[in-house]
Design a protein around this motif. Structure first.
Motif, PDB file in Angstrom:
ATOM      1  N   HIS A  99      -0.924  45.477  33.808  1.00  0.00           N
ATOM      2  CA  HIS A  99      -0.851  46.701  34.345  1.00  0.00           C
ATOM      3  C   HIS A  99       0.404  47.585  33.597  1.00  0.00           C
ATOM      4  N   ARG A 100       0.132  48.832  34.272  1.00  0.00           N
ATOM      5  CA  ARG A 100       1.122  49.824  33.802  1.00  0.00           C
ATOM      6  C   ARG A 100       1.816  50.702  34.976  1.00  0.00           C
ATOM      7  N   VAL A 101       3.084  50.964  34.706  1.00  0.00           N
ATOM      8  CA  VAL A 101       3.539  51.945  35.895  1.00  0.00           C
ATOM      9  C   VAL A 101       4.050  53.102  35.369  1.00  0.00           C
ATOM     10  N   ILE A 102       4.151  54.113  36.391  1.00  0.00           N
ATOM     11  CA  ILE A 102       4.706  55.568  35.871  1.00  0.00           C
ATOM     12  C   ILE A 102       6.056  55.467  36.641  1.00  0.00           C
ATOM     13  N   ALA A 103       6.867  55.120  35.769  1.00  0.00           N
ATOM     14  CA  ALA A 103       8.195  54.855  36.195  1.00  0.00           C
ATOM     15  C   ALA A 103       9.322  56.127  36.594  1.00  0.00           C
ATOM     16  N   TYR A 104      10.123  56.068  37.598  1.00  0.00           N
ATOM     17  CA  TYR A 104      11.138  57.225  37.986  1.00  0.00           C
ATOM     18  C   TYR A 104      12.266  56.872  37.380  1.00  0.00           C
ATOM     19  N   LEU A 105      12.844  58.075  36.524  1.00  0.00           N
ATOM     20  CA  LEU A 105      14.147  57.795  36.084  1.00  0.00           C
ATOM     21  C   LEU A 105      15.133  58.078  37.051  1.00  0.00           C
ATOM     22  N   SER A 106      16.091  57.193  37.140  1.00  0.00           N
ATOM     23  CA  SER A 106      17.547  57.438  38.098  1.00  0.00           C
ATOM     24  C   SER A 106      18.296  58.495  37.432  1.00  0.00           C
ATOM     25  N   SER A 107      18.538  59.176  38.266  1.00  0.00           N
ATOM     26  CA  SER A 107      19.487  60.135  37.824  1.00  0.00           C
ATOM     27  C   SER A 107      21.069  59.719  38.006  1.00  0.00           C
ATOM     28  N   GLN A 108      21.164  58.601  38.616  1.00  0.00           N
ATOM     29  CA  GLN A 108      22.532  57.881  38.714  1.00  0.00           C
ATOM     30  C   GLN A 108      22.611  56.841  37.681  1.00  0.00           C
ATOM     31  N   THR A 109      21.687  56.109  37.275  1.00  0.00           N
ATOM     32  CA  THR A 109      22.027  55.247  36.258  1.00  0.00           C
ATOM     33  C   THR A 109      21.580  55.417  34.738  1.00  0.00           C
ATOM     34  N   GLY A 110      20.445  56.374  34.761  1.00  0.00           N
ATOM     35  CA  GLY A 110      19.734  56.723  33.522  1.00  0.00           C
ATOM     36  C   GLY A 110      18.844  55.946  33.088  1.00  0.00           C
ATOM     37  N   ASP A 111      18.495  55.010  34.136  1.00  0.00           N
ATOM     38  CA  ASP A 111      17.451  53.991  33.626  1.00  0.00           C
ATOM     39  C   ASP A 111      16.035  54.109  34.467  1.00  0.00           C
ATOM     40  N   ALA A 112      15.094  53.829  34.062  1.00  0.00           N
ATOM     41  CA  ALA A 112      13.725  53.460  34.722  1.00  0.00           C
ATOM     42  C   ALA A 112      13.822  52.591  35.945  1.00  0.00           C
ATOM     43  N   LEU A 113      13.260  53.055  36.859  1.00  0.00           N
ATOM     44  CA  LEU A 113      13.516  52.036  38.281  1.00  0.00           C
ATOM     45  C   LEU A 113      12.286  51.119  38.039  1.00  0.00           C
ATOM     46  N   PRO A 114      12.370  49.811  38.211  1.00  0.00           N
ATOM     47  CA  PRO A 114      11.588  48.922  38.404  1.00  0.00           C
ATOM     48  C   PRO A 114      10.865  48.825  39.632  1.00  0.00           C
ATOM     49  N   LEU A 115       9.628  48.128  39.919  1.00  0.00           N
ATOM     50  CA  LEU A 115       8.687  48.282  40.914  1.00  0.00           C
ATOM     51  C   LEU A 115       9.681  47.103  42.338  1.00  0.00           C
ATOM     52  N   TYR A 116       9.549  47.392  43.319  1.00  0.00           N
ATOM     53  CA  TYR A 116      10.374  46.600  44.375  1.00  0.00           C
ATOM     54  C   TYR A 116       9.373  45.794  45.358  1.00  0.00           C
ATOM     55  N   PHE A 117       9.435  44.731  45.788  1.00  0.00           N
ATOM     56  CA  PHE A 117       8.569  44.217  46.826  1.00  0.00           C
ATOM     57  C   PHE A 117       9.339  43.120  47.723  1.00  0.00           C
ATOM     58  N   THR A 118       9.079  43.266  48.957  1.00  0.00           N
ATOM     59  CA  THR A 118       9.579  42.345  49.932  1.00  0.00           C
ATOM     60  C   THR A 118       8.767  41.034  50.029  1.00  0.00           C
ATOM     61  N   ILE A 119       9.206  39.890  49.744  1.00  0.00           N
ATOM     62  CA  ILE A 119       8.685  38.684  49.537  1.00  0.00           C
ATOM     63  C   ILE A 119       9.297  37.742  50.486  1.00  0.00           C
ATOM     64  N   ASP A 120       8.860  37.082  51.404  1.00  0.00           N
ATOM     65  CA  ASP A 120       9.426  36.067  52.256  1.00  0.00           C
ATOM     66  C   ASP A 120      10.869  36.681  52.915  1.00  0.00           C
ATOM     67  N   GLY A 121      10.769  37.830  53.037  1.00  0.00           N
ATOM     68  CA  GLY A 121      12.045  38.677  53.751  1.00  0.00           C
ATOM     69  C   GLY A 121      13.241  38.975  52.779  1.00  0.00           C
ATOM     70  N   ARG A 122      12.930  38.807  51.340  1.00  0.00           N
ATOM     71  CA  ARG A 122      13.818  38.966  50.418  1.00  0.00           C
ATOM     72  C   ARG A 122      13.172  40.118  49.552  1.00  0.00           C
ATOM     73  N   GLU A 123      14.101  41.163  49.100  1.00  0.00           N
ATOM     74  CA  GLU A 123      13.515  42.060  48.145  1.00  0.00           C
ATOM     75  C   GLU A 123      13.663  41.565  46.621  1.00  0.00           C
ATOM     76  N   GLU A 124      12.516  41.563  46.031  1.00  0.00           N
ATOM     77  CA  GLU A 124      12.477  41.329  44.422  1.00  0.00           C
ATOM     78  C   GLU A 124      11.816  42.616  43.809  1.00  0.00           C
ATOM     79  N   GLN A 125      12.306  42.201  42.506  1.00  0.00           N
ATOM     80  CA  GLN A 125      11.757  43.349  41.538  1.00  0.00           C
ATOM     81  C   GLN A 125      10.905  42.709  40.114  1.00  0.00           C
ATOM     82  N   ARG A 126      10.164  43.769  39.977  1.00  0.00           N
ATOM     83  CA  ARG A 126       9.219  43.339  38.723  1.00  0.00           C
ATOM     84  C   ARG A 126       9.382  44.503  37.902  1.00  0.00           C
ATOM     85  N   GLN A 127       9.714  44.211  36.515  1.00  0.00           N
ATOM     86  CA  GLN A 127       9.720  45.235  35.497  1.00  0.00           C
ATOM     87  C   GLN A 127       8.519  45.248  34.589  1.00  0.00           C
TER      88      GLN A 127
END
Length: 295
Positions: free
Chosen positions: A185-213
């Motif tokens: 899959h591919r993502v259209i990534a948002y560039l954070s003005s705070q960090t200068g990095d592309a944001l990963p995707l975030y998911f809530t799994i079993d009550g915890r937030e996890e990320q996928r790049q």
């Protein structure tokens, strides 16, 4: 001209980043405004403003003097308002993301204007870090967890977030069944003005937030650009549900991984900690508190 009026002139120059614009707003000749600033600098023994061909900005000493002047002006205005029973007046500068303003603020703005007709509201649109003092901004509205700073952050609500893609994209790449099913899959990534990095995707799994790049089709700082690209089938995006409600209802976009959504994003208004609230800002904050920031 007394010192109090000199303070008014100085703060207006800082807020408008221009001698000529401040002079026009105050109904004074530009030469008079320049002379007032010079007189203040000579009396204080410091340089208040840096002047270039493009912009006028406060020096470090000027920023300190600006804050002190604002506190004094706001205190006088508050006292006068209390005795006179009059409504707050003057310019109020607010920086806010454009989609947030258009969806949540503008539908209610006429009510605010009718309640406070003497306030001149100036909305600037942005998502970058703003130097409130240097840029003469009274407060900012932001989506996301505020970073630690010397600003007071007042949370206004929480925006549910969703992961979406176009039907054409899903027909080509398949419907993912879990966050672990995103290979290819591919993502259209948002560039954070705070960090200068592309944001990963975030998911809530079993009550915890996890990320996928996952690989990005491209990276952008524009929320509207992300939305258009998603409609064109260029990748997955994550954004507040309100921003995509019409597309979801019309079938132009489809929600995916609904069982593991991103965590809701807080909406906050931020304003200086060491600045006495002006009556203008106080009534605006009260008005913001009456708006339901949710979907």
């Amino acid at each position: 001209m007394d010192r109090f009026e000199e303070m008014r002139v100085f703060t207006r120059v800082v807020e408008m980043n221009s001698f000529s614009k401040a002079a026009e707003a105050l109904g004074l000749p530009a030469s008079t405004v320049s002379d007032i600033i010079k007189r203040s600098e000579n009396r204080l023994g410091i340089k208040l403003l840096e002047r270039t061909t493009r912009i006028v900005a406060p020096t470090l000493d000027g920023q300190v003097w600006y804050r002190k002047c604002l506190n004094i002006i706001n205190a006088v205005e508050e006292a006068e308002t209390g005795f006179q029973g009059s409504l707050p007046r003057g310019r109020l500068r607010v920086d806010v993301h454009g989609t947030l303003a258009r969806y949540f603020l503008l539908p209610h703005l006429e009510h605010f204007r009718s309640e406070c007709p003497g306030i001149e509201l100036v909305l600037s649109e942005g998502d970058r870090l703003v130097d409130l003092i240097r840029e003469g901004v009274d407060c900012v509205l932001r989506v996301g967890v505020p970073e630690d700073s010397d600003l007071i952050a007042r949370q206004l609500g929480q925006l549910p977030e969703v992961t979406v893609a176009s039907p054409a994209y899903l027909a080509h790449h398949g419907m993912p069944r879990s966050p672990d099913d995103l290979d290819g899959h591919r993502v259209i990534a948002y560039l954070s003005s705070q960090t200068g990095d592309a944001l990963p995707l975030y998911f809530t799994i079993d009550g915890r937030e996890e990320q996928r790049q996952i690989p990005a089709s491209f990276v952008t700082t524009g929320a509207d650009t992300m939305l258009v690209a998603a409609r064109l089938g260029m990748g997955l995006i994550q954004a507040p549900r309100y921003h995509m409600a019409a597309d979801l209802a019309a079938g132009r976009l489809v929600e995916v991984l609904a069982d593991t959504p991103p965590a809701p994003s807080p909406v906050s208004v931020l304003y200086p900690r060491d600045r006495q609230l002006s009556p203008r800002l106080q009534v605006f904050l009260d008005w913001l508190g009456s708006i339901e920031f949710t979907t």
